[in-house]
Design a protein around this motif. Sequence first.
Motif, PDB file in Angstrom:
ATOM      1  N   MET A   1      40.069  37.348  40.190  1.00  0.00           N
ATOM      2  CA  MET A   1      39.681  37.795  38.845  1.00  0.00           C
ATOM      3  C   MET A   1      38.189  38.105  38.816  1.00  0.00           C
ATOM      4  SD  MET A   1      40.265  35.821  35.225  1.00  0.00           S
ATOM      5  CE  MET A   1      39.910  36.618  33.681  1.00  0.00           C
ATOM      6  N   SER A   2      37.828  39.231  38.202  1.00  0.00           N
ATOM      7  CA  SER A   2      36.441  39.630  38.173  1.00  0.00           C
ATOM      8  C   SER A   2      35.616  38.717  37.295  1.00  0.00           C
ATOM      9  CB  SER A   2      36.339  41.076  37.668  1.00  0.00           C
ATOM     10  OG  SER A   2      34.991  41.424  37.471  1.00  0.00           O
ATOM     11  N   VAL A   3      34.340  38.500  37.697  1.00  0.00           N
ATOM     12  CA  VAL A   3      33.448  37.665  36.887  1.00  0.00           C
ATOM     13  C   VAL A   3      33.127  38.350  35.568  1.00  0.00           C
ATOM     14  CG1 VAL A   3      32.431  36.540  38.883  1.00  0.00           C
ATOM     15  CG2 VAL A   3      31.439  38.677  38.059  1.00  0.00           C
ATOM     16  N   LEU A   4      33.332  39.672  35.477  1.00  0.00           N
ATOM     17  CA  LEU A   4      33.076  40.405  34.237  1.00  0.00           C
ATOM     18  C   LEU A   4      34.308  40.492  33.347  1.00  0.00           C
ATOM     19  CD1 LEU A   4      30.933  43.376  35.614  1.00  0.00           C
ATOM     20  CD2 LEU A   4      30.128  41.291  34.508  1.00  0.00           C
ATOM     21  N   ALA A   5      35.415  39.875  33.755  1.00  0.00           N
ATOM     22  CA  ALA A   5      36.653  39.972  32.985  1.00  0.00           C
ATOM     23  C   ALA A   5      36.506  39.478  31.548  1.00  0.00           C
ATOM     24  CB  ALA A   5      37.767  39.216  33.705  1.00  0.00           C
ATOM     25  N   PRO A   6      35.823  38.347  31.277  1.00  0.00           N
ATOM     26  CA  PRO A   6      35.661  37.929  29.874  1.00  0.00           C
ATOM     27  C   PRO A   6      34.926  38.966  29.026  1.00  0.00           C
ATOM     28  CG  PRO A   6      35.167  36.115  31.356  1.00  0.00           C
ATOM     29  CD  PRO A   6      35.309  37.341  32.203  1.00  0.00           C
ATOM     30  N   LEU A   7      33.897  39.591  29.605  1.00  0.00           N
ATOM     31  CA  LEU A   7      33.167  40.622  28.872  1.00  0.00           C
ATOM     32  C   LEU A   7      34.058  41.820  28.596  1.00  0.00           C
ATOM     33  CD1 LEU A   7      30.589  41.890  27.745  1.00  0.00           C
ATOM     34  CD2 LEU A   7      30.008  42.604  30.076  1.00  0.00           C
ATOM     35  N   HIS A   8      34.853  42.217  29.570  1.00  0.00           N
ATOM     36  CA  HIS A   8      35.744  43.355  29.381  1.00  0.00           C
ATOM     37  C   HIS A   8      36.807  43.044  28.331  1.00  0.00           C
ATOM     38  CE1 HIS A   8      34.702  44.708  33.767  1.00  0.00           C
ATOM     39  NE2 HIS A   8      33.720  44.941  32.911  1.00  0.00           N
ATOM     40  N   ASP A   9      37.327  41.828  28.332  1.00  0.00           N
ATOM     41  CA  ASP A   9      38.315  41.444  27.314  1.00  0.00           C
ATOM     42  C   ASP A   9      37.711  41.506  25.918  1.00  0.00           C
ATOM     43  OD1 ASP A   9      40.191  41.056  29.275  1.00  0.00           O
ATOM     44  OD2 ASP A   9      39.818  38.894  29.451  1.00  0.00           O
ATOM     45  N   ARG A  10      36.457  41.081  25.782  1.00  0.00           N
ATOM     46  CA  ARG A  10      35.805  41.135  24.480  1.00  0.00           C
ATOM     47  C   ARG A  10      35.592  42.580  24.038  1.00  0.00           C
ATOM     48  NH1 ARG A  10      30.721  37.287  23.634  1.00  0.00           N
ATOM     49  NH2 ARG A  10      32.433  35.838  24.086  1.00  0.00           N
ATOM     50  N   LEU A  11      35.215  43.449  24.995  1.00  0.00           N
ATOM     51  CA  LEU A  11      35.037  44.858  24.651  1.00  0.00           C
ATOM     52  C   LEU A  11      36.353  45.473  24.176  1.00  0.00           C
ATOM     53  CD1 LEU A  11      32.745  46.112  27.571  1.00  0.00           C
ATOM     54  CD2 LEU A  11      32.102  45.835  25.182  1.00  0.00           C
ATOM     55  N   ARG A  12      37.459  45.123  24.823  1.00  0.00           N
ATOM     56  CA  ARG A  12      38.743  45.685  24.423  1.00  0.00           C
ATOM     57  C   ARG A  12      39.164  45.203  23.045  1.00  0.00           C
ATOM     58  NH1 ARG A  12      40.185  43.971  29.979  1.00  0.00           N
ATOM     59  NH2 ARG A  12      39.708  45.738  31.324  1.00  0.00           N
ATOM     60  N   VAL A 538      28.397  44.352  51.765  1.00  0.00           N
ATOM     61  CA  VAL A 538      29.347  45.458  51.620  1.00  0.00           C
ATOM     62  C   VAL A 538      30.719  45.057  52.143  1.00  0.00           C
ATOM     63  CG1 VAL A 538      29.903  47.800  52.398  1.00  0.00           C
ATOM     64  CG2 VAL A 538      27.584  47.251  51.653  1.00  0.00           C
ATOM     65  N   LEU A 539      30.761  44.387  53.287  1.00  0.00           N
ATOM     66  CA  LEU A 539      32.045  43.947  53.852  1.00  0.00           C
ATOM     67  C   LEU A 539      32.744  42.959  52.923  1.00  0.00           C
ATOM     68  CD1 LEU A 539      31.320  43.441  57.662  1.00  0.00           C
ATOM     69  CD2 LEU A 539      32.231  45.429  56.478  1.00  0.00           C
ATOM     70  N   VAL A 540      31.985  42.032  52.358  1.00  0.00           N
ATOM     71  CA  VAL A 540      32.575  41.051  51.433  1.00  0.00           C
ATOM     72  C   VAL A 540      33.177  41.766  50.223  1.00  0.00           C
ATOM     73  CG1 VAL A 540      32.042  39.155  49.859  1.00  0.00           C
ATOM     74  CG2 VAL A 540      31.096  39.150  52.172  1.00  0.00           C
ATOM     75  N   LEU A 541      32.445  42.732  49.680  1.00  0.00           N
ATOM     76  CA  LEU A 541      32.935  43.456  48.507  1.00  0.00           C
ATOM     77  C   LEU A 541      34.199  44.259  48.837  1.00  0.00           C
ATOM     78  CD1 LEU A 541      29.579  44.735  46.959  1.00  0.00           C
ATOM     79  CD2 LEU A 541      31.043  42.881  46.120  1.00  0.00           C
ATOM     80  N   ILE A 542      34.205  44.901  49.993  1.00  0.00           N
ATOM     81  CA  ILE A 542      35.377  45.692  50.372  1.00  0.00           C
ATOM     82  C   ILE A 542      36.600  44.791  50.513  1.00  0.00           C
ATOM     83  CG2 ILE A 542      36.412  47.107  52.191  1.00  0.00           C
ATOM     84  CD1 ILE A 542      33.681  48.322  52.679  1.00  0.00           C
ATOM     85  N   MET A 543      36.442  43.658  51.181  1.00  0.00           N
ATOM     86  CA  MET A 543      37.585  42.766  51.387  1.00  0.00           C
ATOM     87  C   MET A 543      37.993  42.073  50.092  1.00  0.00           C
ATOM     88  SD  MET A 543      38.321  43.532  54.338  1.00  0.00           S
ATOM     89  CE  MET A 543      39.806  42.538  54.290  1.00  0.00           C
ATOM     90  N   ARG A 544      37.057  41.925  49.171  1.00  0.00           N
ATOM     91  CA  ARG A 544      37.421  41.361  47.866  1.00  0.00           C
ATOM     92  C   ARG A 544      38.235  42.368  47.045  1.00  0.00           C
ATOM     93  NH1 ARG A 544      39.421  40.220  44.094  1.00  0.00           N
ATOM     94  NH2 ARG A 544      38.829  38.929  42.305  1.00  0.00           N
ATOM     95  N   LEU A 545      37.829  43.634  47.097  1.00  0.00           N
ATOM     96  CA  LEU A 545      38.506  44.665  46.325  1.00  0.00           C
ATOM     97  C   LEU A 545      39.745  45.205  47.034  1.00  0.00           C
ATOM     98  CD1 LEU A 545      35.380  46.656  45.107  1.00  0.00           C
ATOM     99  CD2 LEU A 545      36.743  45.033  43.782  1.00  0.00           C
ATOM    100  N   ARG A 546      39.759  45.138  48.345  1.00  0.00           N
ATOM    101  CA  ARG A 546      40.866  45.710  49.119  1.00  0.00           C
ATOM    102  C   ARG A 546      41.277  44.730  50.208  1.00  0.00           C
ATOM    103  NH1 ARG A 546      44.170  50.212  47.958  1.00  0.00           N
ATOM    104  NH2 ARG A 546      45.032  50.988  49.898  1.00  0.00           N
ATOM    105  N   ALA A 567      49.125  47.524  43.113  1.00  0.00           N
ATOM    106  CA  ALA A 567      49.677  48.396  44.146  1.00  0.00           C
ATOM    107  C   ALA A 567      48.605  49.123  44.917  1.00  0.00           C
ATOM    108  CB  ALA A 567      50.630  49.413  43.497  1.00  0.00           C
ATOM    109  N   ASP A 568      47.482  49.365  44.272  1.00  0.00           N
ATOM    110  CA  ASP A 568      46.418  50.054  44.985  1.00  0.00           C
ATOM    111  C   ASP A 568      45.450  49.090  45.624  1.00  0.00           C
ATOM    112  OD1 ASP A 568      45.287  49.075  42.722  1.00  0.00           O
ATOM    113  OD2 ASP A 568      44.324  50.927  42.065  1.00  0.00           O
ATOM    114  N   GLY A 569      45.799  47.796  45.626  1.00  0.00           N
ATOM    115  CA  GLY A 569      45.011  46.824  46.348  1.00  0.00           C
ATOM    116  C   GLY A 569      43.666  46.537  45.750  1.00  0.00           C
ATOM    117  N   LEU A 570      43.519  46.616  44.427  1.00  0.00           N
ATOM    118  CA  LEU A 570      42.202  46.443  43.828  1.00  0.00           C
ATOM    119  C   LEU A 570      41.881  44.990  43.545  1.00  0.00           C
ATOM    120  CD1 LEU A 570      42.355  49.461  41.432  1.00  0.00           C
ATOM    121  CD2 LEU A 570      41.169  49.285  43.593  1.00  0.00           C
ATOM    122  N   SER A 571      42.832  44.131  43.652  1.00  0.00           N
ATOM    123  CA  SER A 571      42.544  42.716  43.492  1.00  0.00           C
ATOM    124  C   SER A 571      43.447  41.924  44.394  1.00  0.00           C
ATOM    125  CB  SER A 571      42.749  42.268  42.034  1.00  0.00           C
ATOM    126  OG  SER A 571      44.093  42.442  41.655  1.00  0.00           O
ATOM    127  N   ALA A 572      42.945  40.849  44.905  1.00  0.00           N
ATOM    128  CA  ALA A 572      43.714  40.034  45.827  1.00  0.00           C
ATOM    129  C   ALA A 572      44.658  39.131  45.062  1.00  0.00           C
ATOM    130  CB  ALA A 572      42.771  39.186  46.683  1.00  0.00           C
TER     131      ALA A 572
END
Length: 582
Positions: A1-12, A538-546, A567-572
């Motif tokens: 889960m992204s660390v920005l998820a609470p902020l995004h939920d509030r924006l929605r 960069v490697l950490v971010l790639i493996m976190r997102l994909r 399905a597109d592998g954006l979150s583990a």
Amino acid sequence: MSVLAPLHDRLRSRLGPVASPVGLAGALLLLIATFLPWSTYAGFPGKMLNTVPGGARLYVLLLALFAVLFVLAVPGRARALRGASSFALTITILTVLFIGYAGGGLVNCGVGAWVGLAGALVYYVGAQALLVDDGPAPARELPAAPWRPAVEILLVVALAFLVLFVFVIGLGIPTANIASGVDHKLGGAVSLNDLTNESQFLSFLLLVTGAVLALARLGLAASLGLVTKKHSKVLVGAGLVAAAVFPFTQSGNGYSLRIAASIGVFAAAAVGLNIVVGLAGLLDLGYIAFFGVGAYFAALVSGSVTSVLDVHLPFGLVIVLSALISGLFGVLLGAPTLRLRGDYLAIVTLGFGEIFRITVNNLDGSAGPSLTNGPNGVSNIPDLVLPGGFSFGTNHTLFGVDLPFQANYYWLEVILVAVVMTAFLRLAESRIGRAWVAIREDELAAAATGINTTRLKLLAFALGATLAGAAGAVDAHVVKVAAPDSFTFLESALLLAAVILGGMGTVQGALLGATVLYLLPEKLRFLQDLRLLVFGIVLVLIMRLRPEGLVPSKRRAREFHEAGGHADGLSAPPGHHAGVPS
């Protein structure tokens, strides 16, 4: 889960009903800003001083156009817009910071930079506030018609040459050591030109990543996947033609061809390691030793003046013998160790890699027999000469184009990669390949079905070592030297990372992972001592997102999807990580 998820939920919750017009307004504002000056001084690349978009401004403009023109009424648009807006904001912030740093302060940022920053922020807020949709758009096929096969083939060919175009553009952006003539490994200062060139490359890299991510979320990647699967042979042929055409796009730039040739060697070795790790599931941390065996053997018997062996064998025989000898070393290592599993096997292979490096470092005639010249290695390996007199060390003219000698070695690498790819694909689709996959998934269950797991694991080690030896023999002629410093544990780790990052068990993944892991450090030289730090981030971010890899196998992608990932592998998936199999 992204660390920005609470902020995004509030924006929605607060902007949900008006999120679409807010995001569109931000994209339009960002679009307008790209036609305003972003810098108050000359010297920053990409036409930052005038009103014609270029460089990073052009990249931001494309991401803004993505929102304005293409995704207003397309299924999956919310997730695609979030990705595009995130990368547009990142490029804008990066460019503003580079302009301020290179100019001595943010006061040197023009009005366009500040308007663009505001527009990118509004674009990001509006996109993140969009209500969550049902996921990526489904794959679509072309309507059934007589012209459909021809159009599909054209799409496949266009895809291969689009990849070539992107690679040429990225490689063509000057790096710090070319722009200034300073080798930063020797402590040279970073010039303004260095910073501006590297800013443009990082922005271009972000653009490509963001565009691929957004288009994948719109279902384009899945649709292209259906087409490429149907015309896989056309894709391979088009890819080889595009690779062969690459030297004609470089205007005689030998450096770019040298980098591309090195990527080819690295990719060939990664494909060989993919047999051991991706298919058989064996964690090998000393794979570079087999690469080194092939390189040293080729160096010793190819007529080098520094070789203690007065032998000059034909290259065809050299590459065959190098591959066979490396395969023999694979058998010698695997026979007593392959009853081990997981971490224990990894430790043994790591030890073998270090033993090889220390051994060749000491075979200098003082601490041991005189064979490898110790730390100096075997150097001055002569250029290859074909039986007809064609010398690889001579510039040639082909189709009216003057090509530097590096093009000859590049084409040799293309042939090597094609052979290694063919071997891998044939093995993966054979009964042996299916048995390797069964061992990787569950060795006890595979043994219970009658598979001789020890013999097949030994075969995987031997074949992987054979391909590594062939790649090492070619590399020795490309770099003209075989030295112990080229075969350290770091090289084994990078090869393993290329396999996992690209996608275990797929040849496309190994090629893409090898390209990314070789090209990124080369382009990040301007960061000097921070280069590996940024590379690691960069490697950490790639493996976190994909986490399943950039180009995962169908089975691996399905496992991640069923475990909870997109399905597109954006979150583990929860509790899962992209580690190597045990």
